[in-house]
Motif scaffolding. Structure first.
Motif, PDB file in Angstrom:
ATOM      1  N   LYS A   1       9.904   4.562  -8.411  1.00 17.45           N
ATOM      2  CA  LYS A   1       9.756   5.266  -9.506  1.00 17.45           C
ATOM      3  C   LYS A   1      11.242   5.642 -10.235  1.00 17.45           C
ATOM      4  O   LYS A   1      12.188   5.877  -9.436  1.00 17.45           O
ATOM      5  N   SER A   2      11.420   5.541 -11.587  1.00 21.52           N
ATOM      6  CA  SER A   2      12.819   5.568 -12.030  1.00 21.52           C
ATOM      7  C   SER A   2      13.302   7.164 -11.911  1.00 21.52           C
ATOM      8  O   SER A   2      14.463   7.434 -11.724  1.00 21.52           O
ATOM      9  N   GLU A   3      12.444   8.200 -11.520  1.00 27.12           N
ATOM     10  CA  GLU A   3      12.980   9.508 -11.479  1.00 27.12           C
ATOM     11  C   GLU A   3      13.794   9.776 -10.275  1.00 27.12           C
ATOM     12  O   GLU A   3      14.135  10.561  -9.866  1.00 27.12           O
ATOM     13  N   PHE A   4      13.648   8.861  -9.430  1.00 26.29           N
ATOM     14  CA  PHE A   4      14.362   8.825  -7.822  1.00 26.29           C
ATOM     15  C   PHE A   4      15.410   7.973  -7.867  1.00 26.29           C
ATOM     16  O   PHE A   4      16.142   7.782  -6.989  1.00 26.29           O
ATOM     17  N   VAL A   5      15.993   7.637  -8.958  1.00 26.95           N
ATOM     18  CA  VAL A   5      17.169   6.737  -8.952  1.00 26.95           C
ATOM     19  C   VAL A   5      18.145   7.017 -10.150  1.00 26.95           C
ATOM     20  O   VAL A   5      17.618   7.820 -11.149  1.00 26.95           O
ATOM     21  N   ARG A   6      19.514   6.638  -9.945  1.00 29.83           N
ATOM     22  CA  ARG A   6      20.610   6.954 -11.106  1.00 29.83           C
ATOM     23  C   ARG A   6      21.017   5.583 -10.923  1.00 29.83           C
ATOM     24  O   ARG A   6      21.418   4.832 -10.164  1.00 29.83           O
ATOM     25  N   LYS A   7      21.561   5.408 -12.430  1.00 31.98           N
ATOM     26  CA  LYS A   7      22.362   4.426 -12.758  1.00 31.98           C
ATOM     27  C   LYS A   7      23.657   4.049 -11.804  1.00 31.98           C
ATOM     28  O   LYS A   7      24.464   5.060 -11.906  1.00 31.98           O
ATOM     29  N   ALA A   8      23.937   3.101 -11.229  1.00 30.40           N
ATOM     30  CA  ALA A   8      25.173   3.002 -10.616  1.00 30.40           C
ATOM     31  C   ALA A   8      26.354   2.534 -11.359  1.00 30.40           C
ATOM     32  O   ALA A   8      26.070   1.872 -12.562  1.00 30.40           O
TER      33      ALA A   8
ATOM     34  N   LYS B   1      22.282   1.597  -2.558  1.00 32.28           N
ATOM     35  CA  LYS B   1      22.366   1.059  -3.687  1.00 32.28           C
ATOM     36  C   LYS B   1      21.373  -0.148  -3.707  1.00 32.28           C
ATOM     37  O   LYS B   1      21.351  -1.070  -2.927  1.00 32.28           O
ATOM     38  N   VAL B   2      20.750  -0.324  -4.973  1.00 34.07           N
ATOM     39  CA  VAL B   2      19.994  -1.356  -5.121  1.00 34.07           C
ATOM     40  C   VAL B   2      20.381  -2.216  -6.448  1.00 34.07           C
ATOM     41  O   VAL B   2      20.628  -1.595  -7.522  1.00 34.07           O
ATOM     42  N   LYS B   3      20.694  -3.532  -6.220  1.00 28.40           N
ATOM     43  CA  LYS B   3      21.093  -4.276  -7.321  1.00 28.40           C
ATOM     44  C   LYS B   3      19.951  -5.178  -7.870  1.00 28.40           C
ATOM     45  O   LYS B   3      19.187  -5.646  -7.291  1.00 28.40           O
TER      46      LYS B   3
ATOM     47  N   ALA C   1      17.105   9.251 -13.314  1.00 24.78           N
ATOM     48  CA  ALA C   1      17.041  10.772 -13.170  1.00 24.78           C
ATOM     49  C   ALA C   1      17.945  11.669 -14.061  1.00 24.78           C
ATOM     50  O   ALA C   1      17.902  12.803 -14.289  1.00 24.78           O
ATOM     51  N   ASN C   2      19.184  10.927 -14.487  1.00 26.63           N
ATOM     52  CA  ASN C   2      20.161  11.609 -15.425  1.00 26.63           C
ATOM     53  C   ASN C   2      19.736  11.422 -16.624  1.00 26.63           C
ATOM     54  O   ASN C   2      20.565  12.042 -17.664  1.00 26.63           O
ATOM     55  N   GLY C   3      18.927  10.616 -17.205  1.00 25.50           N
ATOM     56  CA  GLY C   3      18.598  10.497 -18.563  1.00 25.50           C
ATOM     57  C   GLY C   3      19.289   9.040 -19.018  1.00 25.50           C
ATOM     58  O   GLY C   3      19.130   8.663 -20.316  1.00 25.50           O
ATOM     59  N   ASN C   4      19.906   8.312 -18.427  1.00 24.16           N
ATOM     60  CA  ASN C   4      20.537   7.020 -18.733  1.00 24.16           C
ATOM     61  C   ASN C   4      19.522   6.001 -18.872  1.00 24.16           C
ATOM     62  O   ASN C   4      18.481   5.853 -18.177  1.00 24.16           O
ATOM     63  N   VAL C   5      19.287   5.262 -19.896  1.00 32.49           N
ATOM     64  CA  VAL C   5      18.557   4.168 -20.405  1.00 32.49           C
ATOM     65  C   VAL C   5      18.675   3.046 -19.347  1.00 32.49           C
ATOM     66  O   VAL C   5      19.959   2.475 -19.032  1.00 32.49           O
ATOM     67  N   LEU C   6      17.582   2.499 -18.545  1.00 32.53           N
ATOM     68  CA  LEU C   6      17.797   1.433 -17.595  1.00 32.53           C
ATOM     69  C   LEU C   6      17.327   0.149 -18.345  1.00 32.53           C
ATOM     70  O   LEU C   6      16.760   0.096 -19.268  1.00 32.53           O
ATOM     71  N   ALA C   7      17.905  -0.900 -17.884  1.00 35.83           N
ATOM     72  CA  ALA C   7      17.919  -2.240 -18.253  1.00 35.83           C
ATOM     73  C   ALA C   7      17.451  -3.334 -17.120  1.00 35.83           C
ATOM     74  O   ALA C   7      18.103  -2.998 -15.952  1.00 35.83           O
ATOM     75  N   ASP C   8      16.747  -4.440 -17.536  1.00 37.85           N
ATOM     76  CA  ASP C   8      16.906  -5.511 -16.375  1.00 37.85           C
ATOM     77  C   ASP C   8      18.006  -6.112 -15.785  1.00 37.85           C
ATOM     78  O   ASP C   8      19.006  -6.106 -16.529  1.00 37.85           O
ATOM     79  N   GLY C   9      18.302  -6.070 -14.490  1.00 35.98           N
ATOM     80  CA  GLY C   9      19.578  -6.579 -14.027  1.00 35.98           C
ATOM     81  C   GLY C   9      20.635  -5.316 -13.566  1.00 35.98           C
ATOM     82  O   GLY C   9      21.628  -5.965 -13.088  1.00 35.98           O
ATOM     83  N   ASP C  10      20.181  -4.061 -13.936  1.00 29.88           N
ATOM     84  CA  ASP C  10      21.019  -3.044 -13.616  1.00 29.88           C
ATOM     85  C   ASP C  10      21.123  -2.869 -12.074  1.00 29.88           C
ATOM     86  O   ASP C  10      20.315  -3.222 -11.398  1.00 29.88           O
ATOM     87  N   SER C  11      22.055  -2.062 -11.813  1.00 35.61           N
ATOM     88  CA  SER C  11      22.191  -1.571 -10.346  1.00 35.61           C
ATOM     89  C   SER C  11      21.763  -0.108 -10.320  1.00 35.61           C
ATOM     90  O   SER C  11      22.351   0.467 -11.205  1.00 35.61           O
ATOM     91  N   VAL C  12      21.104   0.336  -9.444  1.00 33.08           N
ATOM     92  CA  VAL C  12      20.924   1.684  -9.363  1.00 33.08           C
ATOM     93  C   VAL C  12      21.153   2.425  -7.757  1.00 33.08           C
ATOM     94  O   VAL C  12      21.237   1.478  -6.829  1.00 33.08           O
ATOM     95  N   THR C  13      21.138   3.615  -7.556  1.00 33.46           N
ATOM     96  CA  THR C  13      21.473   4.266  -6.540  1.00 33.46           C
ATOM     97  C   THR C  13      20.221   5.209  -6.078  1.00 33.46           C
ATOM     98  O   THR C  13      19.836   5.990  -7.156  1.00 33.46           O
ATOM     99  N   VAL C  14      19.548   5.059  -4.934  1.00 29.40           N
ATOM    100  CA  VAL C  14      18.300   5.966  -4.647  1.00 29.40           C
ATOM    101  C   VAL C  14      18.984   7.507  -4.429  1.00 29.40           C
ATOM    102  O   VAL C  14      19.989   7.585  -3.698  1.00 29.40           O
ATOM    103  N   ILE C  15      18.260   8.362  -4.790  1.00 29.71           N
ATOM    104  CA  ILE C  15      19.124   9.910  -4.956  1.00 29.71           C
ATOM    105  C   ILE C  15      18.495  10.658  -3.979  1.00 29.71           C
ATOM    106  O   ILE C  15      19.153  11.733  -3.457  1.00 29.71           O
ATOM    107  N   LYS C  16      17.361  10.071  -3.340  1.00 31.47           N
ATOM    108  CA  LYS C  16      16.921  10.966  -2.299  1.00 31.47           C
ATOM    109  C   LYS C  16      16.215  10.205  -1.214  1.00 31.47           C
ATOM    110  O   LYS C  16      15.786   8.943  -1.677  1.00 31.47           O
ATOM    111  N   ASP C  17      15.881  10.585   0.024  1.00 27.19           N
ATOM    112  CA  ASP C  17      15.256  10.083   0.910  1.00 27.19           C
ATOM    113  C   ASP C  17      13.709   9.701   0.349  1.00 27.19           C
ATOM    114  O   ASP C  17      13.053  10.720   0.115  1.00 27.19           O
ATOM    115  N   LEU C  18      13.137   8.462   0.640  1.00 26.05           N
ATOM    116  CA  LEU C  18      12.105   8.186   0.170  1.00 26.05           C
ATOM    117  C   LEU C  18      11.063   7.562   1.359  1.00 26.05           C
ATOM    118  O   LEU C  18      11.478   6.470   1.865  1.00 26.05           O
TER     119      LEU C  18
END
Length: 116
Positions: free
Chosen positions: A109-116, A81-83, A50-67
């Motif tokens: 969807k990648s638009e609902f997460v940000r890189k941790a 947090k999703v690892k 959601a912030n424009g950071n490039v994601l890769a396999d194995g990254d940890s992300v944080t969900v930014i809103k209730d889904l």
């Protein structure tokens, strides 16, 4: 001549071929359409958060809103947090495969997460 071809710099429709390259008469830009197509396909292959950071396999992300989870009364809370994510080519826009603690395996969807 290819009637759909436009200058990638100024958008001029009056481009013409000059050997292997194409020329724009307005801005004098020269380019090879095959290289331009390859660059755009590489850029579209990147999956960004959601912030424009490039994601890769194995990254940890944080969900930014209730889904809400379709077909269930469960909700993935914002801030979860999703690892160890896996990037996938989901045709419906779900491009992250992951395992969420307490919920299980699912796609996001990648638009609902940000890189941790």
């Amino acid at each position: 001549m290819d009637s759909n071809l436009k200058c990638p710099v100024c958008g001029c429709e009056h481009v013409y071929p000059d050997g292997a390259l194409w020329m724009c008469p307005e801005c004098a830009h020269e380019w090879n359409p095959a290289e331009t197509a390859a660059e755009s396909s590489e850029a579209s292959a990147e999956i960004r958060d959601a912030n424009g950071n490039v994601l890769a396999d194995g990254d940890s992300v944080t969900v930014i809103k209730d889904l809400k989870i379709k077909g269930s009364s469960m909700v993935v809370k914002g801030g979860t947090k999703v690892k160890n994510i896996r990037l996938s080519d989901g045709g419906d826009g779900h491009d992250i495969a992951c395992k969420i603690p307490g919920i299980g395996a699912m796609n996001l969807k990648s638009e609902f997460v940000r890189k941790a």
